[in-house]
Write a protein that holds these residues in place. Structure first.
Motif, mmCIF file in Angstrom:
data_model
loop_
_atom_site.group_PDB
_atom_site.id
_atom_site.type_symbol
_atom_site.label_atom_id
_atom_site.label_comp_id
_atom_site.label_asym_id
_atom_site.label_seq_id
_atom_site.Cartn_x
_atom_site.Cartn_y
_atom_site.Cartn_z
ATOM 1 N N THR A 61 6.518 7.679 1.857
ATOM 2 C CA THR A 61 7.641 6.570 1.876
ATOM 3 C C THR A 61 6.942 5.476 2.530
ATOM 4 N N TYR A 62 5.795 5.537 3.218
ATOM 5 C CA TYR A 62 5.073 4.323 3.962
ATOM 6 C C TYR A 62 4.869 3.265 2.904
ATOM 7 N N ARG A 63 5.129 2.156 3.378
ATOM 8 C CA ARG A 63 4.926 1.035 2.302
ATOM 9 C C ARG A 63 4.164 -0.061 3.199
ATOM 10 N N TYR A 64 3.113 -0.580 2.783
ATOM 11 C CA TYR A 64 2.470 -1.965 3.224
ATOM 12 C C TYR A 64 3.469 -3.218 3.024
ATOM 13 N N ALA A 65 3.663 -3.779 4.057
ATOM 14 C CA ALA A 65 4.253 -5.136 4.102
ATOM 15 C C ALA A 65 3.350 -5.987 3.000
ATOM 16 N N ASP A 66 4.280 -6.784 2.048
ATOM 17 C CA ASP A 66 3.483 -7.378 1.136
ATOM 18 C C ASP A 66 2.325 -8.466 1.728
ATOM 19 N N ASP A 67 2.701 -8.852 2.703
ATOM 20 C CA ASP A 67 1.729 -9.824 3.466
ATOM 21 C C ASP A 67 0.589 -9.219 4.369
ATOM 22 N N GLN A 68 0.588 -8.079 4.276
ATOM 23 C CA GLN A 68 -0.371 -7.221 5.063
ATOM 24 C C GLN A 68 -1.887 -7.380 4.291
ATOM 25 N N ALA A 69 -2.737 -7.554 5.266
ATOM 26 C CA ALA A 69 -4.131 -7.837 4.528
ATOM 27 C C ALA A 69 -4.803 -6.462 4.690
ATOM 28 N N LEU A 70 -5.174 -6.044 3.727
ATOM 29 C CA LEU A 70 -6.075 -4.572 3.627
ATOM 30 C C LEU A 70 -7.586 -4.493 3.507
ATOM 31 N N THR A 71 -8.035 -3.532 3.972
ATOM 32 C CA THR A 71 -9.569 -3.693 3.731
ATOM 33 C C THR A 71 -9.705 -3.080 2.072
ATOM 34 N N VAL A 72 -11.051 -2.989 1.949
ATOM 35 C CA VAL A 72 -11.318 -2.622 0.590
ATOM 36 C C VAL A 72 -11.294 -1.076 0.731
ATOM 37 N N LYS A 73 -11.618 -0.459 1.864
ATOM 38 C CA LYS A 73 -11.507 0.901 1.968
ATOM 39 C C LYS A 73 -10.087 1.458 1.874
ATOM 40 N N GLU A 74 -9.129 0.599 2.732
ATOM 41 C CA GLU A 74 -7.803 1.011 2.371
ATOM 42 C C GLU A 74 -7.181 0.836 1.168
ATOM 43 N N VAL A 75 -7.457 -0.255 0.530
ATOM 44 C CA VAL A 75 -7.169 -0.259 -1.052
ATOM 45 C C VAL A 75 -7.686 0.855 -1.818
ATOM 46 N N ALA A 76 -9.114 1.318 -1.627
ATOM 47 C CA ALA A 76 -9.562 2.343 -2.411
ATOM 48 C C ALA A 76 -8.693 3.666 -2.165
ATOM 49 N N ALA A 77 -8.446 4.111 -0.779
ATOM 50 C CA ALA A 77 -7.710 5.099 -0.567
ATOM 51 C C ALA A 77 -6.286 5.114 -1.056
ATOM 52 N N TRP A 78 -5.510 4.147 -1.124
ATOM 53 C CA TRP A 78 -4.171 3.748 -1.576
ATOM 54 C C TRP A 78 -4.267 4.024 -3.050
ATOM 55 N N LEU A 79 -5.449 3.337 -4.013
ATOM 56 C CA LEU A 79 -5.355 3.727 -5.200
ATOM 57 C C LEU A 79 -6.177 5.001 -5.756
ATOM 58 N N ARG A 80 -6.772 5.604 -4.828
ATOM 59 C CA ARG A 80 -7.418 6.868 -4.880
ATOM 60 C C ARG A 80 -8.560 6.556 -5.845
ATOM 61 N N ILE A 81 -9.380 5.457 -5.761
ATOM 62 C CA ILE A 81 -10.726 5.209 -6.370
ATOM 63 C C ILE A 81 -11.733 4.910 -5.191
ATOM 64 N N CYS A 82 -13.129 4.836 -5.926
ATOM 65 C CA CYS A 82 -14.138 4.483 -4.699
ATOM 66 C C CYS A 82 -13.946 2.877 -4.500
ATOM 67 N N LYS A 83 -14.646 2.650 -3.400
ATOM 68 C CA LYS A 83 -14.542 1.320 -2.914
ATOM 69 C C LYS A 83 -15.597 0.403 -3.912
ATOM 70 N N ASN A 84 -16.677 0.925 -4.557
ATOM 71 C CA ASN A 84 -17.203 0.241 -5.659
ATOM 72 C C ASN A 84 -16.391 -0.181 -6.549
#
Length: 78
Positions: free
Chosen positions: A17-40
């Motif tokens: 249920t944890y959600r990032y705030a819309d204005d939160q800046a994420l790293t590539v690593k965090e986005v990759a983990a969120w989407l379950r894809i690799c950093k590349n």
């Protein structure tokens, strides 16, 4: 991985249920983990313009709002 939890890029677990705030800046690593894809793959999505990003120094950042927009666009396109 426990049911109802998502892997967190920093090495822990966050409730589903944890959600990032819309204005939160994420790293590539965090986005990759969120989407379950690799950093590349995240970098490829940035390169093709599918996900908006910006730089902070030499680091890439992506707003959570832009990740959500990408996910919505993918859901609509099938």
């Amino acid at each position: 991985m426990p049911l109802g939890h998502n892997f967190r890029a920093e090495g822990g677990y966050l409730p589903a249920t944890y959600r990032y705030a819309d204005d939160q800046a994420l790293t590539v690593k965090e986005v990759a983990a969120w989407l379950r894809i690799c950093k590349n793959t995240v970098f490829a999505l940035i390169r093709t313009g599918d996900i908006e990003s910006f730089t902070v120094g030499r680091s890439r950042r992506i707003l959570a709002l832009d990740v959500r927009a990408y996910m919505e666009q993918r859901k609509e396109s099938g």
